[in-house]
Write an enzyme that holds these catalytic residues in place. Structure first.
Site, short mmCIF file in Angstrom:
data_model
loop_
_atom_site.label_atom_id
_atom_site.label_comp_id
_atom_site.label_asym_id
_atom_site.label_seq_id
_atom_site.Cartn_x
_atom_site.Cartn_y
_atom_site.Cartn_z
N ALA A 109 3.86 1.61 -1.02
CA ALA A 109 4.52 1.77 -2.32
C ALA A 109 3.58 2.44 -3.32
O ALA A 109 3.99 3.30 -4.11
CB ALA A 109 4.94 0.39 -2.85
N TYR B 267 0.84 -1.21 0.00
CA TYR B 267 0.00 0.00 0.00
C TYR B 267 0.87 1.26 0.00
O TYR B 267 0.66 2.19 -0.79
CB TYR B 267 -0.92 -0.03 1.23
CG TYR B 267 -1.69 1.24 1.45
CD1 TYR B 267 -2.78 1.57 0.64
CD2 TYR B 267 -1.34 2.12 2.48
CE1 TYR B 267 -3.48 2.75 0.85
CE2 TYR B 267 -2.05 3.28 2.69
CZ TYR B 267 -3.12 3.60 1.88
OH TYR B 267 -3.81 4.76 2.08
P1 NAP Z 1 -12.89 3.24 2.02
O1 NAP Z 1 -13.74 3.76 3.12
O2 NAP Z 1 -12.58 1.80 1.99
O3 NAP Z 1 -13.54 3.68 0.61
C1 NAP Z 1 -12.90 3.33 -0.60
C2 NAP Z 1 -13.73 3.81 -1.77
O4 NAP Z 1 -13.06 3.45 -2.97
C3 NAP Z 1 -15.10 3.17 -1.81
O5 NAP Z 1 -16.02 4.09 -2.35
C4 NAP Z 1 -14.88 2.01 -2.77
O6 NAP Z 1 -16.11 1.60 -3.35
C5 NAP Z 1 -13.94 2.67 -3.78
N1 NAP Z 1 -13.16 1.72 -4.56
C6 NAP Z 1 -12.31 0.77 -4.12
N2 NAP Z 1 -11.78 0.11 -5.15
C7 NAP Z 1 -12.30 0.66 -6.29
C8 NAP Z 1 -12.14 0.41 -7.67
N3 NAP Z 1 -11.32 -0.55 -8.12
N4 NAP Z 1 -12.82 1.18 -8.55
C9 NAP Z 1 -13.64 2.15 -8.12
N5 NAP Z 1 -13.84 2.44 -6.82
C10 NAP Z 1 -13.17 1.69 -5.91
O7 NAP Z 1 -11.49 3.97 1.98
P2 NAP Z 1 -11.04 5.43 2.50
O8 NAP Z 1 -10.46 5.25 3.85
O9 NAP Z 1 -12.10 6.43 2.28
O10 NAP Z 1 -9.84 5.69 1.48
C11 NAP Z 1 -10.02 6.47 0.31
C12 NAP Z 1 -8.66 6.93 -0.17
O11 NAP Z 1 -8.01 7.63 0.87
C13 NAP Z 1 -7.74 5.78 -0.58
O12 NAP Z 1 -7.01 6.16 -1.73
C14 NAP Z 1 -6.81 5.65 0.61
O13 NAP Z 1 -5.55 5.17 0.23
C15 NAP Z 1 -6.73 7.08 1.07
N6 NAP Z 1 -6.34 7.24 2.48
C16 NAP Z 1 -7.20 6.88 3.49
C17 NAP Z 1 -6.82 7.09 4.82
C18 NAP Z 1 -7.72 6.79 5.99
O14 NAP Z 1 -7.32 7.01 7.14
N7 NAP Z 1 -8.95 6.31 5.79
C19 NAP Z 1 -5.56 7.64 5.10
C20 NAP Z 1 -4.72 7.97 4.06
C21 NAP Z 1 -5.13 7.78 2.75
P3 NAP Z 1 -16.33 0.10 -3.93
O15 NAP Z 1 -15.59 -0.83 -3.02
O16 NAP Z 1 -17.82 -0.09 -3.90
O17 NAP Z 1 -15.79 0.13 -5.31
#
Ligand code: NAP
Length: 256
Positions: free
Chosen positions: A156, A154
């Protein structure tokens, strides 16, 4: 202070929950026309119904070029173009390096890296036509700045997004498009909830502000990068983490 972004067309990948839903909510509240993108139709519809403003949905997997092209076509049909792409979709399954299945490595790379590039490519013609196109990537502190056992793949991918953005920024400048990244710390999302209460408790204690971020904290950073006033900023990053990357050691926090 800032020129209104009301009426602008905004595509948010991973908009059905978590940070993407927060970004979408902030843009919709500012009067933008938002397209939520994800793989689960019912989750997308539920998210759209929960947001105020003009919000549409499209089912697309960002790791597939045809589905990204479809996403961009729907945005143009529904909202007349694309002014802003928030390439936010990402996954973070946990896998220690010694046991990491190759299929999992492929899946994380395909969603987080290839999915970012394909989403940008698909939206490029419409972003160029906008004349003030904006791309905002959701990277992370994990990878570019910090490390955490179980997330080497992740991390990376999150660092790879920043490598991509620096060259993309040069190539897109002539098209009037800026591309920047938000680097969240630990943000309260469904994805983070799945890591359990112990992870959350320990994480909160290692953040100087002693709390997780909200999805709106990331949304407002993205909104700023989408404004006309941020038009001279490109190829850059904003860390939004409550100070998480700052302590030299746990001792720096114990003294507080
Ligand atoms: P999350 O709650 O798991 O939500 C992920 C979203 O991405 C969902 O809407 C999911 O919907 C969608 N998704 C996943 N794979 C997909 C695909 N192949 N095509 C289209 N949509 C896809 O995650 P989150 O925590 O909000 O994270 C969102 C972003 O923030 C990510 O890039 C993550 O690396 C980054 N981030 C999060 C955190 C944190 O603390 N939460 C911290 C740093 C960075 P479906 O599964 O229905 O497709």
């Amino acid at each position: 202070m800032f020129t209104s972004i009301a009426g602008r067309s905004v595509v948010v990948t991973g908009g059905s929950r978590g940070i993407g839903r927060g970004i979408a909510g902030v843009f919709a509240s500012a009067g933008a026309r938002v397209l939520l993108v994800g793989r689960d139709r019912s989750a997308l519809e539920e998210a759209a119904a929960s947001l105020k403003g003009e919000v549409a949905t499209v089912v697309a997997d960002v790791s597939d070029r045809d589905q990204c092209d479809h996403m961009a076509e729907v945005a143009v049909e529904r909202h007349g173009g694309i002014d802003v792409l928030c390439a936010n979709a990402g996954i973070f399954p946990e896998a220690p390096l010694a046991d990491m299945p190759e299929a999992e490595l492929d899946r994380v790379l395909a969603t987080n890296v290839k999915g970012t590039v394909l989403a940008v490519q698909a939206c490029l013609p419409a972003l160029t036509a906008s004349g003030r196109g904006r791309v905002i990537l959701t990277s992370s502190i994990t990878g570019p700045i910090t490390g955490y056992p179980g997330w080497s793949h992740y991390g990376a991918t999150k660092a790879a997004q920043l490598g991509f953005l620096r060259t993309a920024a040069i190539e897109l400048a002539a098209k009037g498009i800026t591309i920047n990244a938000v680097m969240p710390g630990n943000i309260e999302t469904e994805g983070l909830d799945e890591l359990g209460p112990e992870y959350r408790r320990k994480m909160e204690s290692s953040i100087p502000q002693r709390k997780l971020g909200t999805v709106e904290d990331i949304g407002f950073a993205a909104l700023f990068l989408a404004t006309d006033e941020a038009g001279y900023i490109t190829g850059q990053t904003i860390v939004v983490d409550g100070g998480q990357v700052l302590p030299e050691s746990m001792m720096a926090l114990e003294a507080q």
